[in-house]
Design a protein around this motif. Structure first.
Motif, mmCIF file in Angstrom:
data_model
loop_
_atom_site.group_PDB
_atom_site.id
_atom_site.type_symbol
_atom_site.label_atom_id
_atom_site.label_comp_id
_atom_site.label_asym_id
_atom_site.label_seq_id
_atom_site.Cartn_x
_atom_site.Cartn_y
_atom_site.Cartn_z
ATOM 1 N N LEU A 11 0.837 -1.198 0.000
ATOM 2 C CA LEU A 11 0.000 0.000 0.000
ATOM 3 C C LEU A 11 0.876 1.253 0.000
ATOM 4 O O LEU A 11 1.987 1.246 0.560
ATOM 5 C CB LEU A 11 -0.899 -0.005 1.246
ATOM 6 C CG LEU A 11 -1.732 -1.276 1.463
ATOM 7 C CD1 LEU A 11 -2.548 -1.154 2.736
ATOM 8 C CD2 LEU A 11 -2.636 -1.540 0.262
ATOM 9 N N ASN A 12 0.365 2.303 -0.606
ATOM 10 C CA ASN A 12 1.095 3.565 -0.617
ATOM 11 C C ASN A 12 1.010 4.246 0.746
ATOM 12 O O ASN A 12 0.069 3.996 1.520
ATOM 13 C CB ASN A 12 0.520 4.490 -1.689
ATOM 14 C CG ASN A 12 1.375 5.724 -1.889
ATOM 15 O OD1 ASN A 12 2.607 5.649 -1.836
ATOM 16 N ND2 ASN A 12 0.749 6.870 -2.117
ATOM 17 N N ASP A 13 1.997 5.053 1.051
ATOM 18 C CA ASP A 13 1.946 5.960 2.207
ATOM 19 C C ASP A 13 2.803 7.164 1.836
ATOM 20 O O ASP A 13 3.448 7.173 0.788
ATOM 21 C CB ASP A 13 2.454 5.255 3.479
ATOM 22 C CG ASP A 13 3.920 4.910 3.390
ATOM 23 O OD1 ASP A 13 4.761 5.825 3.447
ATOM 24 O OD2 ASP A 13 4.246 3.704 3.232
ATOM 25 N N THR A 63 7.335 6.316 3.390
ATOM 26 C CA THR A 63 8.334 5.298 3.023
ATOM 27 C C THR A 63 9.080 5.756 1.768
ATOM 28 O O THR A 63 8.451 6.108 0.767
ATOM 29 C CB THR A 63 7.650 3.938 2.767
ATOM 30 O OG1 THR A 63 6.917 3.557 3.936
ATOM 31 C CG2 THR A 63 8.680 2.860 2.443
ATOM 32 N N MET A 78 10.866 5.837 -1.745
ATOM 33 C CA MET A 78 10.685 5.040 -2.960
ATOM 34 C C MET A 78 11.761 3.972 -3.086
ATOM 35 O O MET A 78 11.478 2.835 -3.459
ATOM 36 C CB MET A 78 10.711 5.957 -4.192
ATOM 37 C CG MET A 78 9.486 6.849 -4.284
ATOM 38 S SD MET A 78 9.517 7.794 -5.821
ATOM 39 C CE MET A 78 7.889 8.553 -5.755
ATOM 40 N N VAL A 81 11.054 0.837 -1.042
ATOM 41 C CA VAL A 81 10.008 -0.011 -1.631
ATOM 42 C C VAL A 81 10.602 -0.843 -2.783
ATOM 43 O O VAL A 81 10.333 -2.043 -2.901
ATOM 44 C CB VAL A 81 8.809 0.835 -2.119
ATOM 45 C CG1 VAL A 81 7.757 -0.053 -2.779
ATOM 46 C CG2 VAL A 81 8.202 1.616 -0.962
ATOM 47 N N VAL A 85 2.101 1.829 -7.345
ATOM 48 C CA VAL A 85 1.543 1.951 -5.992
ATOM 49 C C VAL A 85 1.522 3.422 -5.569
ATOM 50 O O VAL A 85 0.529 3.910 -5.018
ATOM 51 C CB VAL A 85 2.347 1.105 -4.977
ATOM 52 C CG1 VAL A 85 1.837 1.327 -3.560
ATOM 53 C CG2 VAL A 85 2.275 -0.374 -5.350
ATOM 54 N N HIS A 86 2.598 4.116 -5.859
ATOM 55 C CA HIS A 86 2.700 5.547 -5.518
ATOM 56 C C HIS A 86 1.551 6.329 -6.178
ATOM 57 O O HIS A 86 0.991 7.244 -5.578
ATOM 58 C CB HIS A 86 4.063 6.067 -5.992
ATOM 59 C CG HIS A 86 4.293 7.519 -5.746
ATOM 60 N ND1 HIS A 86 4.415 8.055 -4.478
ATOM 61 C CD2 HIS A 86 4.431 8.569 -6.608
ATOM 62 C CE1 HIS A 86 4.614 9.362 -4.577
ATOM 63 N NE2 HIS A 86 4.623 9.697 -5.860
ATOM 64 N N LEU A 103 5.437 1.511 5.865
ATOM 65 C CA LEU A 103 4.986 0.678 4.743
ATOM 66 C C LEU A 103 4.034 -0.426 5.197
ATOM 67 O O LEU A 103 4.339 -1.158 6.143
ATOM 68 C CB LEU A 103 6.203 0.050 4.042
ATOM 69 C CG LEU A 103 5.915 -0.824 2.818
ATOM 70 C CD1 LEU A 103 5.294 -0.004 1.686
ATOM 71 C CD2 LEU A 103 7.209 -1.488 2.323
#
Ligand code: TYC
Length: 102
Positions: free
Chosen positions: A29-31, A34, A36, A39, A61-62, A95
């Motif tokens: 999931l995006n937040d 976190t 890049m 990820v 996701v971003h 994340l």
């Protein structure tokens, strides 16, 4: 001749069908916090993605909020989710990773 002996004995073969296991999608999931690069690292390390594929998934996701890391049997998916969350927490990133039936 065997006379009254039973010659009608048969062996019944039962056909067993092996059931295919249910499969589960592991999602990230995006937040807002976190990095890049972290990820991308997670996708390479735990989901065996190339740097290019990992970058593509991370950007998806971003931009959309959620993306599929891979599809696995229940226990493998569960382990991946735990590994991602554990690694993220150790690095103090929020994340989130989850799983759902395919
Ligand atoms: N949105 C994050 C940022 O701008 C990057 C990010 C991408 C975070 C994917 C989580 O699952 C994620 N730094």
């Amino acid at each position: 001749d065997q006379g009254t002996g039973d010659r009608s004995a048969v062996i019944t073969q039962t056909k067993t069908r092996t059931q295919r296991p249910s499969m589960y999608r592991v999602l990230i999931l995006n937040d807002d916090y976190t990095p890049m690069e972290f990820v991308v690292y997670v996708l390479e390390q735990y989901f065996h993605k190339s740097r290019e594929e990992a970058t593509r998934i991370m950007l998806h996701v971003h931009q959309t909020g959620v993306g599929v890391c891979g599809v696995y049997t229940y226990e493998v998916a569960e382990t991946k989710v735990a590994q991602v969350i554990d690694t993220a927490r150790r690095h103090q990133h929020p994340l989130q990773c989850t799983m759902e039936k395919d």
